[in-house]
Design an enzyme around this catalytic site. Structure first.
Site, mmCIF file in Angstrom:
data_model
loop_
_atom_site.group_PDB
_atom_site.id
_atom_site.type_symbol
_atom_site.label_atom_id
_atom_site.label_comp_id
_atom_site.label_asym_id
_atom_site.label_seq_id
_atom_site.Cartn_x
_atom_site.Cartn_y
_atom_site.Cartn_z
ATOM 1 N N GLU A 253 0.858 -1.200 0.000
ATOM 2 C CA GLU A 253 0.000 0.000 0.000
ATOM 3 C C GLU A 253 0.886 1.239 0.000
ATOM 4 O OE1 GLU A 253 -2.578 -0.289 3.406
ATOM 5 O OE2 GLU A 253 -3.529 -2.115 2.645
ATOM 6 N N SER B 76 7.685 -2.423 3.054
ATOM 7 C CA SER B 76 8.447 -3.429 3.810
ATOM 8 C C SER B 76 7.693 -3.827 5.072
ATOM 9 C CB SER B 76 9.817 -2.861 4.184
ATOM 10 O OG SER B 76 10.540 -2.565 3.018
ATOM 11 N N THR C 295 1.744 -5.891 -9.638
ATOM 12 C CA THR C 295 2.169 -6.498 -10.907
ATOM 13 C C THR C 295 0.993 -7.168 -11.609
ATOM 14 O OG1 THR C 295 4.394 -6.878 -10.085
ATOM 15 C CG2 THR C 295 3.719 -8.216 -11.955
ATOM 16 N N ARG D 72 34.970 -7.924 -29.821
ATOM 17 C CA ARG D 72 35.449 -6.538 -29.797
ATOM 18 C C ARG D 72 36.975 -6.504 -29.667
ATOM 19 N NH1 ARG D 72 34.780 -1.261 -31.057
ATOM 20 N NH2 ARG D 72 35.702 0.096 -29.470
ATOM 21 N N GLN E 65 29.925 -2.762 -18.239
ATOM 22 C CA GLN E 65 31.328 -2.335 -18.255
ATOM 23 C C GLN E 65 32.096 -3.032 -19.380
ATOM 24 O OE1 GLN E 65 31.896 0.048 -16.276
ATOM 25 N NE2 GLN E 65 34.066 0.368 -16.682
ATOM 26 N N ILE E 66 31.863 -4.326 -19.543
ATOM 27 C CA ILE E 66 32.565 -5.085 -20.588
ATOM 28 C C ILE E 66 32.158 -4.578 -21.976
ATOM 29 C CG2 ILE E 66 32.737 -7.385 -21.664
ATOM 30 C CD1 ILE E 66 32.620 -8.522 -18.732
ATOM 31 N N GLU F 214 9.165 -8.324 -3.698
ATOM 32 C CA GLU F 214 9.058 -9.567 -2.911
ATOM 33 C C GLU F 214 10.031 -9.526 -1.724
ATOM 34 O OE1 GLU F 214 8.062 -13.202 -4.704
ATOM 35 O OE2 GLU F 214 7.198 -12.279 -6.489
ATOM 36 N N THR G 221 12.780 -6.384 -0.019
ATOM 37 C CA THR G 221 14.056 -5.783 -0.416
ATOM 38 C C THR G 221 15.222 -6.594 0.162
ATOM 39 O OG1 THR G 221 14.174 -4.416 1.572
ATOM 40 C CG2 THR G 221 13.037 -3.451 -0.326
HETATM 41 C C1 LIG Z 1 7.688 -3.045 -10.365
HETATM 42 C C2 LIG Z 1 7.155 -3.429 -9.013
HETATM 43 C C3 LIG Z 1 6.282 -4.497 -8.910
HETATM 44 C C4 LIG Z 1 5.720 -4.828 -7.668
HETATM 45 N N1 LIG Z 1 4.770 -5.810 -7.601
HETATM 46 C C5 LIG Z 1 4.089 -5.998 -6.435
HETATM 47 C C6 LIG Z 1 2.974 -6.887 -6.388
HETATM 48 O O1 LIG Z 1 2.628 -7.549 -7.363
HETATM 49 N N2 LIG Z 1 2.274 -6.982 -5.227
HETATM 50 C C7 LIG Z 1 2.620 -6.288 -4.107
HETATM 51 O O2 LIG Z 1 1.939 -6.412 -3.094
HETATM 52 N N3 LIG Z 1 3.679 -5.441 -4.108
HETATM 53 C C8 LIG Z 1 4.418 -5.274 -5.260
HETATM 54 N N4 LIG Z 1 5.469 -4.400 -5.297
HETATM 55 C C9 LIG Z 1 5.833 -3.679 -4.098
HETATM 56 C C10 LIG Z 1 7.177 -4.115 -3.527
HETATM 57 O O3 LIG Z 1 7.079 -5.389 -2.945
HETATM 58 C C11 LIG Z 1 7.620 -3.015 -2.528
HETATM 59 O O4 LIG Z 1 7.955 -1.879 -3.301
HETATM 60 C C12 LIG Z 1 8.785 -3.452 -1.668
HETATM 61 O O5 LIG Z 1 8.395 -4.456 -0.776
HETATM 62 C C13 LIG Z 1 9.374 -2.291 -0.861
HETATM 63 O O6 LIG Z 1 8.382 -1.528 -0.243
HETATM 64 P P1 LIG Z 1 8.392 0.075 -0.420
HETATM 65 O O7 LIG Z 1 8.474 0.359 -1.882
HETATM 66 O O8 LIG Z 1 7.264 0.635 0.330
HETATM 67 O O9 LIG Z 1 9.763 0.546 0.205
HETATM 68 P P2 LIG Z 1 10.011 0.877 1.765
HETATM 69 O O10 LIG Z 1 9.482 -0.214 2.602
HETATM 70 O O11 LIG Z 1 9.564 2.261 2.030
HETATM 71 O O12 LIG Z 1 11.601 0.811 1.813
HETATM 72 C C14 LIG Z 1 12.447 1.897 1.445
HETATM 73 C C15 LIG Z 1 13.867 1.512 1.855
HETATM 74 O O13 LIG Z 1 13.928 1.329 3.289
HETATM 75 C C16 LIG Z 1 14.455 0.057 3.585
HETATM 76 N N5 LIG Z 1 13.857 -0.454 4.811
HETATM 77 C C17 LIG Z 1 12.544 -0.551 5.133
HETATM 78 N N6 LIG Z 1 12.393 -1.070 6.362
HETATM 79 C C18 LIG Z 1 13.646 -1.320 6.840
HETATM 80 C C19 LIG Z 1 14.178 -1.870 8.059
HETATM 81 N N7 LIG Z 1 13.385 -2.307 9.033
HETATM 82 N N8 LIG Z 1 15.522 -1.954 8.184
HETATM 83 C C20 LIG Z 1 16.354 -1.535 7.196
HETATM 84 N N9 LIG Z 1 15.911 -1.021 6.016
HETATM 85 C C21 LIG Z 1 14.584 -0.920 5.849
HETATM 86 C C22 LIG Z 1 14.102 -0.805 2.366
HETATM 87 O O14 LIG Z 1 14.959 -1.944 2.279
HETATM 88 C C23 LIG Z 1 14.333 0.193 1.245
HETATM 89 O O15 LIG Z 1 15.703 0.259 0.956
HETATM 90 C C24 LIG Z 1 6.081 -4.097 -6.509
HETATM 91 C C25 LIG Z 1 7.005 -3.050 -6.620
HETATM 92 C C26 LIG Z 1 7.536 -2.706 -7.847
HETATM 93 C C27 LIG Z 1 8.479 -1.545 -7.940
#
Ligand SMILES: Cc1cc2nc3c(=O)[nH]c(=O)nc-3n(C[C@H](O)[C@H](O)[C@H](O)COP(=O)(O)OP(=O)(O)OC[C@H]3O[C@@H](n4cnc5c(N)ncnc54)[C@H](O)[C@@H]3O)c2cc1C
Length: 384
Positions: free
Chosen positions: A126, A131, A157, A269, A337-338, A364, A366
């Site tokens: 949402e 995360s 997705t 190359r 790079q290559i 799925e 980070t």
């Molecule tokens: C192209 C694409 C397809 C996707 N498809 C789906 C889908 O089909 N269904 C679905 O439900 N979701 C989907 N997502 C969502 C995706 O799973 C989330 O974007 C991802 O889980 C990260 O959540 P966020 O973007 O809110 O980042 P955030 O949670 O805001 O994270 C931002 C940064 O903070 C870091 N972070 C967060 N919490 C912590 C912590 N406790 N400790 C250290 N670092 C932390 C993260 O690692 C990241 O580097 C998709 C996203 C993209 C871009």
């Protein structure tokens, strides 16, 4: 389930041939048009690619995890957009129903998902809950034989293509945490469900995401997955455990393709009167990539076999997703790079793959979330 090596090899060979003869030649067109041609989708259906992981009883191939990752190695040799289209039906868009659905839900939806007649999406994320998925705010309030869903899901997705969505929502909106979350199957045409505009992404053109918006969306109570409230977050986590192994396998396949392209380029190359492949600094990049891909492939196969043996592979799945996706990023960087300047030019696949594979370290879970899962499981085990 494929029970003998010969039948599995036949499947792997036909996927390998299809990828090289049909999908690779369409990569550039898909990237330019942002669309997979319907004729190619029809061929993907014919090959059974939408039902790899769905049980045979519901029309799928019911591959074991090991068989599935071996197919994923092959499919990921081409643009990730192709894999993405079949990815949700085999993974996050169907597995909630496969793992925890009622018999009626399985009978109604799985055959259509397996055949590729409909696309399934998974709606967990949402605007305010990424995360920290357990903090999601979408609500589902019981009203007689229905639930009324309100909330917004982000970056979903295949949402523009999907006919059904697995939606995680809070059935007890007053209660915080994972225990109040339930999972629902919501059909596309349900009044109150609308889609946002298609997101403009860094890469993976041909694969689409958008917001899924619920405004007083009335969903039959029969669509509560498993018929049970409060277990939806557990369902989502089981789905993601499996999904992480699949994505790790996809990272291996994509890295193998990028390395093959880089090796071919390095041998063709010439600079300073030699093929650049003769230079040891180029060789180091090729060798590091080869060794890391081999390590990731071995990890993925080991974890898949353990899962097939009914072991709990939560830690191993996160190790695979973390290592393989980070490895894939390093291989993409070395491949550019290559290729030198050519690696920065859109005519070469290296440039496209560099952008496409960046996603694997983000969705799925980070890389940071994988690290947290691994360490948390280690600490829990040490406390036993
Ligand atoms: C192209 C694409 C397809 C996707 N498809 C789906 C889908 O089909 N269904 C679905 O439900 N979701 C989907 N997502 C969502 C995706 O799973 C989330 O974007 C991802 O889980 C990260 O959540 P966020 O973007 O809110 O980042 P955030 O949670 O805001 O994270 C931002 C940064 O903070 C870091 N972070 C967060 N919490 C912590 C912590 N406790 N400790 C250290 N670092 C932390 C993260 O690692 C990241 O580097 C998709 C996203 C993209 C871009």
């Amino acid at each position: 389930m494929i029970r003998d090596e010969e039948t599995l090899n036949l499947l792997l060979d036909s996927v390998r041939r299809f990828v090289r003869e049909v999908l690779v030649p369409h990569e550039h067109e898909v990237s330019e048009s942002d669309e997979i041609p319907p004729a190619v989708v029809a061929q993907m259906r014919e090959l059974g690619l939408f039902g790899l992981s769905i049980p045979e009883a519901y029309g799928g191939l019911q591959l074991t995890m090991e068989e599935e990752v071996r197919v994923a190695f092959e499919i990921a040799y081409t643009s990730p957009a192709f894999r993405s289209l079949i990815g949700t039906n085999n993974g996050i868009g169907s597995q909630g129903i496969v793992i925890d659905g009622t018999e009626a839900q399985k009978k109604h939806y799985l055959p259509k998902l397996a055949a590729g007649d409909i696309i399934g999406s998974f709606a967990l994320t949402e605007p305010g809950a990424g995360s920290d998925a357990a903090s999601l705010r979408t609500s589902a309030v019981r009203d007689g034989e229905h639930y009324i869903i309100n909330g917004t899901k982000r970056y979903i997705t295949n949402a523009p293509e999907a006919s059904i969505y697995t939606v995680m929502a809070r059935t007890d909106p007053a209660r915080k945490g994972a225990g109040a979350i339930s999972a629902f199957i919501v059909e596309k045409d349900t009044p109150g469900l609308t889609l946002g505009k298609v997101d403009k992404k860094m890469g993976q053109r041909g694969a689409h995401t958008c917001d899924v918006i619920f405004e007083n969306c009335r969903v039959p109570a029969a669509n509560l997955i498993g018929g049970k409230e409060g277990v939806g977050f557990k369902t989502a986590m089981k789905v993601l455990d499996k999904g992480r192994l699949h994505i790790a396998a996809v990272c291996v396949g994509a890295a193998e393709r990028m390395l093959e392209d880089a090796l071919r380029y390095a041998m063709e190359r010439e600079q300073f009167g030699h093929a650049i492949a003769d230079f040891q600094l180029i060789q180091a990049m090729l060798a590091d990539s080869k060794a890391e891909i081999y390590a990731a492939r071995s990890m993925v196969l080991d974890a898949a076999r353990r899962r097939d043996n009914k072991e709990d592979v939560s830690t191993e799945a996160s190790c695979c997703k973390l290592f393989a996706s980070e490895m894939c990023g390093r291989v993409a960087d070395r491949s550019v790079q290559i290729h030198g300047g050519a690696g920065y030019i859109a005519e070469y696949a290296a440039e496209r793959f560099y952008r496409d594979v960046r996603l694997f370290r983000i969705y799925e879970g980070t890389s940071q979330i994988q690290q947290i899962v691994i360490a948390r499981n280690m600490i829990k085990a040490a406390q036993r």
